[in-house]
Design an enzyme around this catalytic site. Structure first.
Site, PDB file in Angstrom:
ATOM      1  N   GLU A 130       1.415  -1.466  12.970  1.00  0.00           N
ATOM      2  CA  GLU A 130       2.052  -2.951  13.129  1.00  0.00           C
ATOM      3  C   GLU A 130       2.165  -3.406  14.248  1.00  0.00           C
ATOM      4  O   GLU A 130       2.841  -4.422  14.993  1.00  0.00           O
ATOM      5  CB  GLU A 130       2.678  -3.459  11.436  1.00  0.00           C
ATOM      6  CG  GLU A 130       1.857  -2.497  10.842  1.00  0.00           C
ATOM      7  CD  GLU A 130       3.081  -3.677   9.849  1.00  0.00           C
ATOM      8  OE1 GLU A 130       2.898  -3.408   8.024  1.00  0.00           O
ATOM      9  OE2 GLU A 130       4.339  -3.543   9.470  1.00  0.00           O
ATOM     10  N   LYS A 171       4.890   2.048  16.098  1.00  0.00           N
ATOM     11  CA  LYS A 171       5.854   1.896  14.616  1.00  0.00           C
ATOM     12  C   LYS A 171       5.588   3.050  13.792  1.00  0.00           C
ATOM     13  O   LYS A 171       7.011   3.591  13.272  1.00  0.00           O
ATOM     14  CB  LYS A 171       5.705   0.658  14.323  1.00  0.00           C
ATOM     15  CG  LYS A 171       6.272   0.214  13.270  1.00  0.00           C
ATOM     16  CD  LYS A 171       5.898  -0.809  12.124  1.00  0.00           C
ATOM     17  CE  LYS A 171       7.454  -1.604  11.702  1.00  0.00           C
ATOM     18  NZ  LYS A 171       6.502  -2.334  10.628  1.00  0.00           N
ATOM     19  N   GLN A 172       4.177   3.551  13.444  1.00  0.00           N
ATOM     20  CA  GLN A 172       4.372   4.055  12.459  1.00  0.00           C
ATOM     21  C   GLN A 172       3.042   5.096  12.718  1.00  0.00           C
ATOM     22  O   GLN A 172       2.630   4.908  13.455  1.00  0.00           O
ATOM     23  CB  GLN A 172       4.430   3.900  10.780  1.00  0.00           C
ATOM     24  CG  GLN A 172       3.089   3.303  10.442  1.00  0.00           C
ATOM     25  CD  GLN A 172       3.906   2.454   9.204  1.00  0.00           C
ATOM     26  OE1 GLN A 172       4.194   0.940   9.589  1.00  0.00           O
ATOM     27  NE2 GLN A 172       3.176   2.972   8.559  1.00  0.00           N
ATOM     28  N   TRP A 225       0.970  -1.445   0.066  1.00  0.00           N
ATOM     29  CA  TRP A 225      -0.003  -0.093   0.180  1.00  0.00           C
ATOM     30  C   TRP A 225       0.793   0.828   0.130  1.00  0.00           C
ATOM     31  O   TRP A 225      -0.181   2.052  -0.046  1.00  0.00           O
ATOM     32  CB  TRP A 225      -1.392  -0.091   0.890  1.00  0.00           C
ATOM     33  CG  TRP A 225      -0.562   0.123   2.334  1.00  0.00           C
ATOM     34  CD1 TRP A 225       0.615  -0.974   3.207  1.00  0.00           C
ATOM     35  CD2 TRP A 225      -0.204   0.959   3.626  1.00  0.00           C
ATOM     36  NE1 TRP A 225       1.242  -0.385   4.143  1.00  0.00           N
ATOM     37  CE2 TRP A 225       0.296   1.117   4.505  1.00  0.00           C
ATOM     38  CE3 TRP A 225      -1.234   2.484   3.198  1.00  0.00           C
ATOM     39  CZ2 TRP A 225       0.480   1.861   5.904  1.00  0.00           C
ATOM     40  CZ3 TRP A 225      -0.830   3.632   4.242  1.00  0.00           C
ATOM     41  CH2 TRP A 225       0.415   3.123   5.482  1.00  0.00           C
ATOM     42  N   ASP A 226       2.104   1.068   0.361  1.00  0.00           N
ATOM     43  CA  ASP A 226       3.063   2.018   0.282  1.00  0.00           C
ATOM     44  C   ASP A 226       3.124   3.315  -1.071  1.00  0.00           C
ATOM     45  O   ASP A 226       2.969   4.206  -1.026  1.00  0.00           O
ATOM     46  CB  ASP A 226       4.356   1.760   0.075  1.00  0.00           C
ATOM     47  CG  ASP A 226       4.605   0.979   1.671  1.00  0.00           C
ATOM     48  OD1 ASP A 226       3.278   0.413   1.942  1.00  0.00           O
ATOM     49  OD2 ASP A 226       5.879   0.111   1.536  1.00  0.00           O
TER      50      ASP A 226
END
Length: 757
Positions: free
Chosen positions: A484, A589-590, A355-356
């Site tokens: 994640e 994580k992000q 999906w990046d």
């Protein structure tokens, strides 16, 4: 962050040290490619030290078996792998009978240089062997003029003594992936002929394509001495032996041209002929001509995409390196391809598409490349819609579920919590269609093909939600959000919010399609009413006291603490903690909630953005390569300038400075747009909505200025920012009305308009 392996230079990645302890890291950073093929920065000659040899061909992959004892219904049948191709780089060299191996022989004057103007890799060193002192100079590039052609040049000059030099350019099919089981090979030899090797991927039981690859070389030799040459061949390798004898002051040059032809483009029986045609054309021109043609292609690319930073060479080097690697991986020539997470720099993460692409790649490519580049990315997903239908059916759901990882549209990732819980990727596919349509003003795609994708995704969301009678709201349970470091959570705010947005946007587009298209889509009035009900009653967790959107049900019950409380020796967490400990922690994580705020920027107030940033960013460990840029953009918008600049530095130099201690596995290609996004959308505050561009620029204190270009609706716009203000110029195209700090400005073509702070 490890020590820097390369010097700071605005246009060059260079060093005078062979980093034997960090050889794999050095190889990743000096990887090159041309969108069709590429390789890690391995040595041409034999090297017996630690190394990860890797050459990869776009679209060539293998479905490795993943079924295990705990396999469940719906689990992927295989793990798709980007496979190491037959090795065409290798040129073993001996001097006076001694193998030139820099892990064993003494050397001097070592240099390694990647020129970012054109993606050309050069290397040089001097060895003294049996009284002969010889200087070797290497140059290689993957041609952007002839994308199936690799050019590898070796020059040898004897500085003292006499030297018998033997070059052995070869093509070797005995290659393996680092993660292959028991050293198994994914390749089988099919045909061996002088200078030519044909290999095919081994049979697989999954009905996926098998690939055949033919690699053929032509070696030219020039120099002061005579040369003898003869061919050798084995069951899966071909080699030419070229022997010359040189005295002090004499030199010789070997040029190895390699044609690489795959069954993606040419049938197996026609490949040797096609390869020979490439080589015939190649040897008819000198290397200097090939290099000039290749460089000219890059000059055109840089003319529309370069970002100039004044006053900070490290920042400048970082963003140019990222743009170089992105464009060496993908430039839209082939709509069957996409942007792999490691590109041509390593095998980790396997698949070609995450999906990046939609979340991070599309916004930059829209502004820095021709529209067809982004159109091909959208076409890629449209063409794989049948696979998305298959993925949803595997889960017993309606509509389409785009894969987390894929080569052909079928899910091929082997982690359940990622593969079938991280369903938010569906929203990014839809958002890319919106992004393209709003930025370009072109509605043809969305009203003909894009709407098929949108309706299929909407049907998935409508089936994936459930209605909570107790709360009177729709919910989505059992998901993994962008963070994640949490799996199988209920009501991830980002996932719920983006599902709601997808349904709303799909209804908006359906209202614009032709009657014929509407009839073909067959979305009933009852179905539309159901979608609207989900939009109206979607549960979006919030906390009124904190004034934030809650990442998911239960997140606030965690042991909340900032990442600054962690022992630095425990970072990165994913290399020091058990997965169980990570999942129970509050560390992020992000961007998760902040990813949704970034996407749907105009739906939130500045105060909402600030409260959510202040709450979540301190708990974010930025151990995803995708993290820093989103945080940098939002930090810039809310006035956290120092934080925005620090996070830009992290995303710009993530691989050059090895922030996450994992670049030896390959570069983080799909996050490399992050440095561009941080400057353009962050520092310059660029947004687009309904055909209008908005800017809210600032210049970092330690920079004297920066400049970039935007392709926007037939114009080429130059934006220059310094500490005194900004200057905007329509370099090509018609007049353009933009907003700067909320003030409307009409730009006249060719006239630079300066706006003081």
């Amino acid at each position: 962050m490890t020590k820097r392996l390369f010097e700071i230079d605005p246009w060059v990645i260079q060093t005078t040290a062979l980093a034997t302890d960090d050889k794999r890291l050095q190889e990743s950073i000096t990887a090159i490619g041309n969108g069709y093929m590429g390789m890690r920065g391995n040595f041409e000659e034999h090297y017996s030290g630690d190394t990860h040899r890797g050459i990869y061909l776009a679209g060539v992959w293998f479905p490795d078996k993943t079924r295990v004892g705990w396999w469940k219904n719906g689990y992927p049948k295989y793990f798709g792998k980007a496979i190491n191709s037959p090795d065409f780089l290798s040129i073993p060299i001996t001097v006076n009978g001694v193998d030139v191996d820099l892990a064993k022989v003494a050397y001097q004057d070592f240099s390694l240089r990647l020129d970012m103007h054109n993606g050309v890799l050069r290397r040089q060193f001097t060895v003294t062997i049996k009284d002969a002192q010889v200087r070797f100079a290497f140059m290689r590039f993957m041609s952007n003029q002839t994308r199936s052609l690799a050019v590898i040049q070796v020059q040898a000059e004897v500085l003292a003594g006499k030297a018998q030099i033997v070059f052995a350019p070869r093509i070797d099919g005995d290659v393996h992936n680092e993660d292959a089981n028991y050293d198994e090979s994914f390749w089988q030899p099919k045909a061996v002929a002088p200078n030519c090797l044909t290999m095919a991927t081994k049979p697989n039981p999954f009905g996926t394509p098998r690939f055949t690859v033919t690699e053929k070389m032509a070696n030219t030799f020039s120099g002061d001495g005579t040369v003898s040459r003869h061919m050798t061949q084995g069951t899966q390798a071909v080699q030419e032996i070229l022997t010359t004898e040189l005295e002090a002051g004499q030199q010789a040059t070997l040029v190895k041209y390699v044609a690489v032809i795959t069954s993606r483009d040419v049938p197996k029986d026609q490949q040797p002929t096609a390869a020979q045609a490439v080589l015939d054309a190649a040897v008819a021109k000198p290397v200097t001509t090939h290099l000039a043609e290749h460089t000219a292609v890059w000059a055109k690319r840089w003319a529309r995409s370069d970002v100039q930073i004044h006053g900070d060479d490290a920042a400048q080097q970082g963003i140019r390196f990222n743009i170089l690697q992105l464009f060496m991986t993908y430039y839209g020539e082939d709509a069957r391809l996409n942007v792999g997470p490691k590109g041509f720099t390593g095998e980790k993460y396997g698949g070609a598409t995450y999906w990046d692409t939609e979340a991070y790649i599309v916004p930059m490519y829209l502004a820095t490349a021709a529209p067809k580049v982004t159109e091909h990315l959208l076409e890629y997903r449209y063409d794989q819609l049948p696979g998305a239908f298959h993925n949803a059916r595997q889960q017993g759901l309606k509509g389409a579920l785009y894969p987390m990882v894929t080569f052909d549209g079928i899910e091929c990732h082997n982690e359940w919590e990622i593969t079938f819980e991280e369903i938010h990727r569906n929203a990014s596919v839809a958002f890319a269609i919106y992004n393209y349509t709003d930025y370009t003003g072109d509605t043809d795609y969305v009203l003909t093909k894009g709407v098929d994708v949108l309706v299929a995704i909407a049907r998935f969301w409508a089936d994936r939600v459930h209605f909570s009678k107790r709360n009177g709201q729709y919910m989505i349970h059992g998901v993994t959000g962008p963070n994640e470091y949490e799996n199988n959570v209920n009501n991830n705010w980002y996932t719920n919010k983006m599902a709601q947005w997808c349904l709303r946007y799909t209804l908006q587009i359906l209202a614009q399609v032709s009657d014929q298209k509407a009839q073909a889509l067959a979305v009933s009035g009852a179905e539309k009413a159901q979608w609207q009900d989900i939009i109206d009653r979607m549960y979006l967790p919030e906390d009124a006291e904190l004034g934030i959107f809650v990442q998911h049900d239960g997140f606030l019950d965690k042991d909340l603490r900032p990442a600054s409380a962690l022992d630095p020796a425990e970072r990165p967490l994913n290399q020091h903690w058990s997965w169980d400990k990570i999942l129970r922690s509050p560390f992020i994580k992000q961007a998760d909630v902040l990813q949704g705020i970034y996407y749907l920027d105009d739906e939130f107030t500045l105060a909402q953005k600030r409260r959510n940033f202040d709450f979540y960013e301190p708990m974010t460990v930025h151990e995803s390569s995708l993290s820093a840029c989103i945080h940098s953009i939002i930090a810039a918008e809310i006035g956290e300038v120092d934080k925005a600049v620090a996070l830009y530095q992290r995303t710009a130099r993530l691989d050059l400075d090895n922030y996450n201690n994992d670049t030896e596995d390959g570069l983080h290609i799909t996050s490399m747009t992050g440095s561009w996004l941080a400057i353009v959308q962050g520092f310059a505050g660029m947004r687009h909505k309904n055909g209008q561009l908005r800017f809210k620029p600032f210049c970092p204190d330690n920079w004297t200025g920066y400049q970039f270009k935007l392709n926007f609706r037939g114009r080429l716009l130059v934006v220059a920012v310094d500490n005194a203000g900004c200057t905007l110029t329509v370099e090509k195209g018609d007049a353009l009305r933009v907003f700067v700090d909320s003030q409307p400005i009409t730009l006249t073509p060719g006239v630079a308009q300066h706006l003081a702070n």
